[in-house]
Write a protein that holds these residues in place. Structure first.
Motif, short mmCIF file in Angstrom:
data_model
loop_
_atom_site.label_atom_id
_atom_site.label_comp_id
_atom_site.label_asym_id
_atom_site.label_seq_id
_atom_site.Cartn_x
_atom_site.Cartn_y
_atom_site.Cartn_z
N MET A 140 0.85 -1.18 0.00
CA MET A 140 0.00 0.00 0.00
C MET A 140 0.89 1.23 0.00
N PRO A 173 0.76 5.65 -0.50
CA PRO A 173 -0.21 6.75 -0.39
C PRO A 173 -0.66 7.24 -1.76
N LYS A 174 -1.82 7.90 -1.80
CA LYS A 174 -2.31 8.43 -3.07
C LYS A 174 -1.39 9.51 -3.60
N ARG A 206 -1.90 -1.05 -3.95
CA ARG A 206 -3.17 -0.34 -3.71
C ARG A 206 -2.87 0.97 -2.98
N HIS A 207 -3.89 1.81 -2.91
CA HIS A 207 -3.78 3.05 -2.14
C HIS A 207 -4.50 2.95 -0.80
N GLU A 208 -5.01 1.78 -0.48
CA GLU A 208 -5.64 1.57 0.82
C GLU A 208 -5.34 0.14 1.27
N SER A 209 -5.44 -0.08 2.60
CA SER A 209 -5.13 -1.40 3.14
C SER A 209 -6.10 -2.44 2.60
N SER A 226 -1.10 -6.44 4.84
CA SER A 226 -0.65 -5.36 3.96
C SER A 226 0.68 -4.78 4.43
N HIS A 263 2.56 -1.29 4.29
CA HIS A 263 2.38 0.14 4.03
C HIS A 263 3.75 0.78 3.88
#
Length: 477
Positions: A1, A3-4, A35-38, A43, A45
């Protein structure tokens, strides 16, 4: 993951971590999702502290209930944390649920095939033990050194030992390359401790993109009893001192997809830093494909590297480029080298001589191998849609799919069929092989003529000396 809001530095650290996953799962298919979210509690990060949760005082590496967090105050610290997590010897020291990253250097691995002679041990190939009655086989996969022009005279010197008890006259060691028989030798008491099978590689095998070496030992023993196990007494060992010698020549060094992505240079070494190029705003599937490719590249090349992400314009020095079949402006600098060229509107441009129907590109993914600016290979993966990229990731993530890629151009079409195309014709390749044979023959003829002239002059010189010594005796008589 991730960040956007992320930059090339964050993506570089994420790709370096993906490469480490491939390095630790060498024998398993692997797909890395970005992905941009868990997604779940497993996951990972990764990102700058200001972009993800965490203050400047928080640890760079954190194991929490919702997954693993890898953070950094800046790109350098984030890369240090990612590299620390990528090293099993360092993660083994992390007994607490948090740690700080350290700057690490890459551990060098043995090189791959290259022009010149190299022992199997130099190439990181293991010693092979073939045990048991009947046929016992092992295979070795080697790749044409990228960018290297090869020629006639290449050889494989197979060194071996075997059990002296083997039945003479019926036990044998045979060698095939790309399903073509190359040589064989009887297993006798005389070569039980220091056997050697020397094979010269035919020019058409040297001119291949990859070499599947198949070594088979046939073992028979006197008075065999099928109820007994013979692994301990019927055996042949292929020694690490075996040598493959590749000679330079005039055969064209074309880029290829075998072993995709094969990123070593013509000296067999993996560059310290490798680059993945993406568009200025890549989608989730493009990011996931990049991470999966990097993980697979580590498996294919049997070595990890530091990966860098490049966002936006194409420079021509990237190792892997990912994009879409509509990015005409972005890929314009490579238009002359590409076989399938992106176009904003309508079908992509298919270069003349490429046997590919435009309809095959409908909802497909195109994979191309071209020569890059520093003599290596650049791989370009272009998708016609997000769904097409997602299907290709699933196909590529398994070993069977990845190993099917060959030639210079491949199309993974919407029904799951893989189309592989050689840019050059078989006729032109055969002509190049004949030219290499003629070049060698002409030079050897000149050498033979030169040797013949030298021997003739030497004979005349010796003859004259002999006659002069005999003259006085002749007069006295």
């Amino acid at each position: 993951m991730i960040p956007k809001a992320y930059g090339a530095g964050t993506l570089s650290s994420a790709l370096t971590l993906a490469a480490a996953l491939g390095n630790q799962t060498t024998d398993w298919p692997i797909r890395v999702k970005v992905r941009h979210e868990s997604m779940d509690k497993t996951s990972v990060h990764i990102g700058l502290k200001q972009d993800l949760k965490g203050s400047s005082q928080s640890p760079e590496i954190q194991a929490q209930a919702d997954g693993l967090w890898i953070l950094g105050d800046n790109d350098e610290r984030l890369m240090a944390a990612a590299q620390s997590v990528s090293r099993p010897d360092l993660t083994a020291q992390m007994e607490e649920p948090f740690a700080e990253g350290i700057d690490t250097s890459r551990i060098p691995h043995p090189p791959s095939t290259r022009i010149g002679s190299a022992a199997f041990t130099d190439l990181g190939l293991p010693i092979s033990n073939l045990s048991g009655l009947g046929n016992q086989t092992t295979t070795i996969q080697l790749y044409h050194p990228p960018g290297a022009q090869l020629g006639r005279g290449s050889q494989l010197r197979l060194k071996f030992r075997h059990a002296a008890i083997l039945l003479q006259g019926k036990s044998m060691l045979t060698l095939k390359i790309n399903d073509q028989p190359i040589g064989s030798i009887a297993l006798t008491p005389e070569n039980a401790n220091n056997g050697e099978l020397l094979c010269t590689l035919p020019i058409e095998i040297v001119d291949s993109n990859s070499w599947l070496i198949q070594i088979t030992a046939h073992h028979e023993v006197p008075n065999p009893d099928c109820s007994k196990q013979y692994e301990a007494v019927a055996w042949t060992t292929i020694l690490g001192s075996s040598i493959i010698s590749l000679k330079a020549g005039s055969l064209a060094a074309t880029p290829y997809l075998e072993g995709f992505p094969c990123l070593r240079d013509q000296n067999g070494k993996l560059p310290k830093t490798l680059t993945v190029g993406l568009g200025s705003a890549p989608g989730i599937n493009e990011l996931s494909l990049a991470a999966t490719l990097v993980a697979r590249a580590t498996q294919t090349n049997r070595e990890n590297a530091e990966w860098k992400a490049s966002l936006g314009a194409v420079t021509g020095r990237e190792d892997i480029l990912i994009g879409t079949l509509s990015e005409e402006d972005r890929f314009r600098p490579l238009a002359d080298a590409l076989m399938v060229v992106p176009r904003k509107v309508g079908w992509p441009i298919i270069k003349k001589g490429i046997a590919l129907l435009p309809s095959a590109l409908n909802d497909a993914v195109v994979i191309q191998a071209i020569r890059n600016a520093h003599g290596g290979t650049t791989y370009i993966i272009l998708g016609s849609s997000d769904d097409a990229l997602d299907r290709f990731i699933n196909f590529f993530a398994c070993f069977n799919g990845a190993n099917l890629l060959k030639g210079q151009l491949a199309v993974y079409e919407k029904h799951g069929k893989l189309i592989s195309i050689e840019a050059g014709s078989r006729a032109s390749r055969s002509a190049a092989e004949e030219e290499e044979m003629a070049r060698y023959g002409s030079s050897m003829n000149l050498v033979a003529i030169a040797i013949g002239i030298f021997v003739l002059i030497l004979a005349i010189f010796v003859g004259r000396k002999f006659i002069k010594r005999r003259d006085p005796r002749t007069k006295q008589a």
